[in-house]
Design a protein around this motif. Structure first.
Motif, short mmCIF file in Angstrom:
data_model
loop_
_atom_site.label_atom_id
_atom_site.label_comp_id
_atom_site.label_asym_id
_atom_site.label_seq_id
_atom_site.Cartn_x
_atom_site.Cartn_y
_atom_site.Cartn_z
N LEU A 26 -21.11 27.44 54.03
CA LEU A 26 -20.14 27.68 53.30
C LEU A 26 -19.89 29.12 53.21
CD1 LEU A 26 -21.41 25.17 50.37
CD2 LEU A 26 -19.80 24.59 52.45
N ASN A 47 -19.17 30.55 50.26
CA ASN A 47 -19.70 30.97 48.88
C ASN A 47 -20.24 29.85 48.15
OD1 ASN A 47 -17.37 29.81 47.40
ND2 ASN A 47 -16.06 31.63 48.55
N GLU A 48 -20.94 29.91 47.23
CA GLU A 48 -21.35 28.91 46.43
C GLU A 48 -20.65 28.21 45.58
OE1 GLU A 48 -24.64 27.91 46.05
OE2 GLU A 48 -25.20 29.23 47.68
N GLU A 49 -19.44 28.78 45.46
CA GLU A 49 -18.35 28.14 44.38
C GLU A 49 -17.86 26.79 45.15
OE1 GLU A 49 -15.58 30.82 43.45
OE2 GLU A 49 -16.79 31.89 42.06
N LYS A 86 -19.30 24.53 46.80
CA LYS A 86 -20.31 23.53 46.73
C LYS A 86 -19.57 22.47 45.71
CE LYS A 86 -24.84 25.11 48.01
NZ LYS A 86 -26.01 25.31 47.69
N ILE A 88 -26.39 18.08 48.80
CA ILE A 88 -26.06 19.63 48.41
C ILE A 88 -26.97 19.79 47.27
CG2 ILE A 88 -24.36 21.09 46.87
CD1 ILE A 88 -22.11 19.00 47.85
N ASP A 89 -27.94 20.91 47.77
CA ASP A 89 -29.27 21.18 47.08
C ASP A 89 -29.18 22.86 46.96
OD1 ASP A 89 -29.63 21.98 49.57
OD2 ASP A 89 -31.33 20.81 49.67
N ASP A 90 -30.52 23.31 46.60
CA ASP A 90 -30.30 24.83 46.51
C ASP A 90 -30.42 25.56 47.73
OD1 ASP A 90 -30.74 24.12 43.85
OD2 ASP A 90 -33.15 23.86 43.81
N THR A 91 -30.06 24.89 48.89
CA THR A 91 -30.01 25.62 49.96
C THR A 91 -28.72 26.80 49.86
OG1 THR A 91 -30.83 23.82 51.38
CG2 THR A 91 -29.66 25.43 52.63
N PRO A 92 -28.75 27.87 49.87
CA PRO A 92 -27.82 28.75 49.71
C PRO A 92 -26.70 28.81 50.95
CG PRO A 92 -29.63 30.17 50.76
CD PRO A 92 -30.03 28.83 50.58
N GLU A 93 -25.37 28.52 50.28
CA GLU A 93 -24.24 28.55 51.21
C GLU A 93 -24.37 27.69 52.50
OE1 GLU A 93 -23.44 32.68 52.32
OE2 GLU A 93 -23.16 33.33 50.53
#
Length: 521
Positions: free
Chosen positions: A217, A219-221, A223, A247-252
């Motif tokens: 991704l 960015n985080e937004e 998600k 969709i979990d805590d995995t960054p981007e």
């Protein structure tokens, strides 16, 4: 008038006289004829009587001659029969004399046989007594030998049997060594040539494509936009693709989860296009997923057609071509199945050409051997059996169908084609870098190999090397002889085959070493 009456009377008288004269003459003629006929008949009768007497006389003479002839014949036959009867009587008399003499001889023989039986009975009694004496002597000798040797007869027999068995095993091992050495020299030479030529002729891609299950991704937004208001976007994606989005805590990053590799690829590409476009809502999701699905199906057909074109297999059912294309999105131990199938097809063709087997059939079965993996997540059973049934369903030859079902041992190989596809499949999967294996299973297999080897008597140490494809075993030279190493290696190989599952083959080497050390002072 009177004249006419007189004339008429004269005429009548004349006619009457003529008639009377005619009747008289006719009567005379008839009487003359009757006399002549009577004389002729009498003459005929006399002639007939004379002839009858002549015939009677000749018949009597002939009958007398025949009777005389019959009497003479009868006298001769009676005389002959009488001579035969006399001869038969003489033969019967001679035969009765012979029978009488034979009876006398038989009586004499019976008498001699009775005497012999009596003698034999006496001899048998003597033999039995001698046998009893010999048995007693042998038993005494055995007792004496047992007391001298310090072991019983059964123990000595057991030691003798063990010694003979050991010698037989040594002879057997020597013969096995000699035969195996001769066979190995020839088989190694031919197999190395064939494999070397097949590998040298194959120039495939060693980089394996992998199906990506993680979508990066920007960015985080993103998600939150993927999830949507009250989760409508993520539900629409899951419904349209049949793949779960995590969709979990995995960054981007977004993780795609699903057993169907094609659907997972559709979801990956659709999600990447949605992220790049920025418009994420249910209608747009359905539109993009439909478009990506069509593109993936087209790419599957193109991949299958390209694979069949590269291998040179024509006339294949369109459904089989699509299934071959689906293998592009299927991996096994990190190895792309479509690339693996192409590799197996080329190796099968190269080895078939060296062995004089039909090269086209070998390439065809190599390309189709893992076709069951295209649907094994949808159908229960081994992928070899699934592939066999698919190939039979879509009209492949029975020889190719059987080879597909036998390439992993689900069926016993019956032809050279079956063995070729097994060898090519193992060669493609076992080469360095072809597949990835979990470290734990890799270490566990090495430990199992060493434990199996250490369980045999006489083994001191064992080492699993070459990624578990070579097992070196060191034995105690005092417990294991040179001839026993052949049998030990075969027994360990059988135990490994029965207890472990592994790709390719494992070489088992038994090492026996004898050292003699002396110091010079």
């Amino acid at each position: 008038m009177e004249f006419n009456v007189i004339t008429l009377l004269l005429v009548v008288l004349a006619l009457t006289a003529g008639i009377a004269a005619g009747v008289f003459l006719r009567q005379r003629l008839v009487e003359g004829n009757q006399k002549n006929l009577a004389q002729q008949g009498k003459q005929i009768i006399e002639n007939s009587i004379h002839e009858a007497e002549q015939i009677k006389k000749s018949a009597i003479l002939q009958a007398k001659e025949d009777a005389l002839k019959l009497k003479q014949d009868a006298d001769r036959e009676i005389k002959s029969n009488w001579q035969e009867l006399k001869e038969e009587q003489r033969r019967i008399n001679r035969k009765s004399d012979e029978i009488q003499r034979e009876g006398e001889l038989l009586e004499e023989r019976l008498g001699s046989l009775e005497q012999r039986q009596q003698k034999l009975a006496e001899q048998e009694a003597q033999v039995e007594s001698r046998n009893r004496e010999l048995g007693e002597l042998v038993a005494a000798q055995f007792d004496k030998l047992e007391s001298i040797a310090g072991i019983t007869r059964e123990e000595a027999k057991k030691e003798l049997m063990d010694s003979m068995e050991s010698e037989a095993r040594m002879d057997c091992a020597k013969r096995l060594v000699r035969l195996e050495n001769d066979m190995k020299l020839e088989a190694d030479r031919k197999s190395k040539n064939i494999l070397a030529l097949a590998i040298a002729r194959y120039a495939g891609d060693y980089v394996a494509d992998r199906t990506v299950s993680v979508v990066p991704l920007p960015n985080e937004e993103m998600k939150g936009r993927i999830i949507g208001r009250e989760g409508r976007n993520i539900r629409a994606i899951e419904v349209a693709t049949g793949i779960d989005l995590i969709i979990d805590d995995t960054p981007e990053a977004v993780i795609l989860s699903g057993f169907n590799p094609v659907r997972r690829e559709i979801a990956r590409q659709a999600l990447e296009q949605l992220i790049a476009d920025g418009r994420i809502h249910p209608a747009r999701i359905e539109e993009v997923v439909k478009k990506v699905t069509e593109e993936i199906e087209a790419s599957i057909r193109e991949a299958g057609e390209q694979a069949t074109f590269d291998v040179g297999t024509h006339g294949m059912h369109p459904e089989l071509v699509n299934l071959i294309g689906r293998l592009k999105y299927r991996t096994s131990y990190g190895q792309n199945i479509l690339q693996h199938s192409l590799e197996v097809a080329f190796l099968c063709g190269a080895m078939a050409a060296e062995l004089g087997v039909d090269e086209k059939k070998a390439k065809r079965v190599g390309l189709l051997h893992d076709i069951g993996k295209a649907v094994d997540h949808e159908v229960e059973g081994s992928h070899a059996i699934i592939g066999r049934d698919l190939a039979r369903k879509y009209g492949e030859a029975e020889e190719i169908v059987y080879a597909i079902g036998a390439h992993h041992g689900d069926q016993l190989p019956k032809s050279v084609l079956d063995v070729l596809v097994q060898s090519a499949d193992a060669l493609s999967g076992a080469r360095p870098g072809a597949r990835k294996e979990m470290l734990q299973s890799y270490v566990k297999r090495l430990e199992d190999l060493e434990n199996i080897a250490n369980s045999f008597p006489g083994v001191e140490k064992s080492y699993a090397i070459q990624a578990g494809r070579d097992l070196r075993i060191i034995v105690d030279s005092q417990k294991v002889h040179d001839e026993d190493t052949v049998l030990l290696s075969r027994d360990i190989a059988r135990a490994v085959e029965a207890q472990l599952s592994y790709p390719g083959q494992i070489r088992i080497t038994v090492i026996r070493e004898t050292r003699s050390v002396e110091y010079a002072k």
